[in-house]
Motif scaffolding. Sequence first.
Motif, short mmCIF file in Angstrom:
data_model
loop_
_atom_site.label_atom_id
_atom_site.label_comp_id
_atom_site.label_asym_id
_atom_site.label_seq_id
_atom_site.Cartn_x
_atom_site.Cartn_y
_atom_site.Cartn_z
N ALA A 114 -7.28 -10.23 4.39
CA ALA A 114 -7.87 -10.84 3.20
C ALA A 114 -6.78 -11.13 2.16
CB ALA A 114 -8.93 -9.92 2.61
N ALA A 115 -5.84 -10.20 2.04
CA ALA A 115 -4.76 -10.39 1.05
C ALA A 115 -3.83 -11.52 1.49
CB ALA A 115 -3.98 -9.10 0.87
N LEU A 117 -4.67 -14.20 3.13
CA LEU A 117 -5.36 -15.46 2.80
C LEU A 117 -5.28 -15.72 1.30
CD1 LEU A 117 -8.48 -15.17 5.13
CD2 LEU A 117 -6.51 -16.73 5.37
N GLU A 118 -5.57 -14.68 0.53
CA GLU A 118 -5.53 -14.87 -0.93
C GLU A 118 -4.12 -15.21 -1.40
OE1 GLU A 118 -6.56 -11.51 -3.50
OE2 GLU A 118 -6.91 -12.88 -5.16
N ARG A 121 -3.15 -18.77 -0.88
CA ARG A 121 -3.84 -19.62 -1.85
C ARG A 121 -3.16 -19.51 -3.23
NH1 ARG A 121 -8.72 -17.56 -0.88
NH2 ARG A 121 -8.74 -16.48 -2.86
N VAL A 122 -2.87 -18.27 -3.60
CA VAL A 122 -2.26 -18.04 -4.93
C VAL A 122 -0.90 -18.72 -5.02
CG1 VAL A 122 -1.21 -16.23 -6.37
CG2 VAL A 122 -3.48 -15.89 -5.40
N THR A 146 -7.98 -11.91 -12.24
CA THR A 146 -7.65 -13.15 -11.51
C THR A 146 -7.50 -12.93 -10.02
OG1 THR A 146 -6.41 -13.75 -13.48
CG2 THR A 146 -6.08 -15.15 -11.56
N PHE A 147 -7.01 -11.76 -9.64
CA PHE A 147 -6.68 -11.56 -8.22
C PHE A 147 -7.64 -10.55 -7.61
CE2 PHE A 147 -2.89 -12.67 -10.70
CZ PHE A 147 -2.67 -13.93 -10.16
N ARG A 148 -8.13 -10.89 -6.45
CA ARG A 148 -9.26 -10.16 -5.87
C ARG A 148 -8.79 -8.91 -5.12
NH1 ARG A 148 -12.13 -11.06 -1.50
NH2 ARG A 148 -10.70 -12.71 -0.86
N THR A 149 -7.78 -9.07 -4.27
CA THR A 149 -7.37 -7.92 -3.46
C THR A 149 -6.31 -7.10 -4.21
OG1 THR A 149 -5.73 -9.30 -2.37
CG2 THR A 149 -7.82 -9.06 -1.23
N VAL A 152 -2.63 -8.15 -3.59
CA VAL A 152 -2.14 -9.35 -4.29
C VAL A 152 -1.92 -9.04 -5.77
CG1 VAL A 152 -2.71 -11.73 -4.96
CG2 VAL A 152 -3.13 -10.95 -2.63
N ARG A 153 -2.83 -8.25 -6.32
CA ARG A 153 -2.70 -7.83 -7.72
C ARG A 153 -1.34 -7.11 -7.93
NH1 ARG A 153 -7.75 -4.74 -8.27
NH2 ARG A 153 -8.81 -6.66 -7.70
#
Length: 428
Positions: A114-115, A117-118, A121-122, A146-149, A152-153
């Motif tokens: 998931a990260a 993919l995110e 995109r980011v 802003t960041f979901r996982t 990524v945060r």
Amino acid sequence: MNTTKDVVVVGGGLAGLAAAAYLGRAGRSVALVEKAHAPGGRAATQESHGFSLNLGAHALYRGGAAHEVLRELGVRFTGSPPPTSGAFALDGGVLHTMPSGALSLLTTGLFGLAAKLEMSRVLGGLAAANPAPLASVPVSAWLRDTFRTPEVRRFMGMLVRLTTYCADERQSAGAALAQVQQALGHGVLYLDGGWKTLVDGLRGAATAAGVEIITGERAKQVALQGGAVSFVELASGARLHAGAVLIAASPRAAAALAPEVPALAAHAERAIPVHAACLDVALSRLPRPRFRVALGVDRPLYLSLHSDAARLAPPGGAVIHAVQYGPERAGRDAERELDDLLARAQPGYRDVLVERRFLPSLVVSNAVVTAEGGGYAARPGVRVPGLDGLLLAGDWVGPTGMLADASLGSARDAAAALLARRALDRAA
Ligand SMILES: Cc1cc2nc3c(=O)[nH]c(=O)nc-3n(C[C@H](O)[C@H](O)[C@H](O)COP(=O)(O)OP(=O)(O)OC[C@H]3O[C@@H](n4cnc5c(N)ncnc54)[C@H](O)[C@@H]3O)c2cc1C
């Protein structure tokens, strides 16, 4: 020594030297006063045994005011971008391959699916993101919202630290995002010979323009009379008379020089300095030549082999800079944590050590660009309101840029403001 000049510049770091050079070139008589025995300030480079050690890790950001000013003043330098291979991300005590492109993003163990993919995109949208609406948003809230996982945060937090040098989450997300965009868009350079080349180049430009550089003398007071600048008194008792004074030093130094100016006291009171703990080492050889960079994702850590990209060491030797960002809130002993990181990157480094310097708390920037102040909008301008002949320059002054971009950009603006004022005076 009592003399009269058009302008006295206090502070011989990059900002003071650049401002003095601009003013000298425009035909003004200028004296620059520096309290240390040589100019340079935080851009100084220590040279020993053929190694050049900057005061902590330094990289010149391309595409900003610093680069422009250096070009305008004819300062020559060479250097190269940092290494991208041999780079690792440290997360949860584990070193992962640093994702630097599509393939490494797919294969790195740093992110779950998931990260990944995110993150792709980011990274795809980062360059086009608009920093302006984020000026009053703290980095902490931006990362959270802003960041979901979590991966990524944390990664974005690392990018912010890496490019701004600031681990204080009160920092404006707008200012931080603009800095990330500049660094990713234009890149940075490690400089051959270290930042001393910039200091030497600016000093050469200033002296060629007729600037008198006075070192080893502390300015004690800027004397004001009837709302105008009268003279600068040095600690030795000498007086430098001038119609204008440009202070290119910290907010505290500025406030101490003119204690009766409330605006300067207020800036000094408000400024939150950005600190870093730095471990700088020179090695006679590299135990692991292919380990070049380590960036902490869940810890505020940086390590980079600067001599891989820049000429900073004799043949076979190496210079490594390691940093703990914001040691006052990092929660772990900086020297031990940096030493452990270095030993992990370069096992046995102590056996090939030529020079080791630990600096527990350097001021990287005099003022965090805070969200509370609305980002850059809260910084003072180069003119001190109500005092026509008193100007400011430094990393805490002016509406744009961080670090050396702010120092050199405000130096140019302050010199231009002084020249414009003088032109008006002459026309009147
Ligand atoms: C660890 C570290 C890493 C950094 N990394 C980067 C980086 O990667 N990229 C980047 O762009 N920037 C970086 N910087 C920031 C950069 O070094 C500074 O922005 C720049 O050197 C500041 O220049 P300045 O002239 O504004 O201030 P300073 O260098 O602080 O100069 C101010 C000068 O004023 C003098 N002074 C003060 N009071 C008086 C007085 N009363 N009388 C006479 N003289 C006085 C001081 O001695 C000093 O020399 C880093 C800084 C540090 C510490």
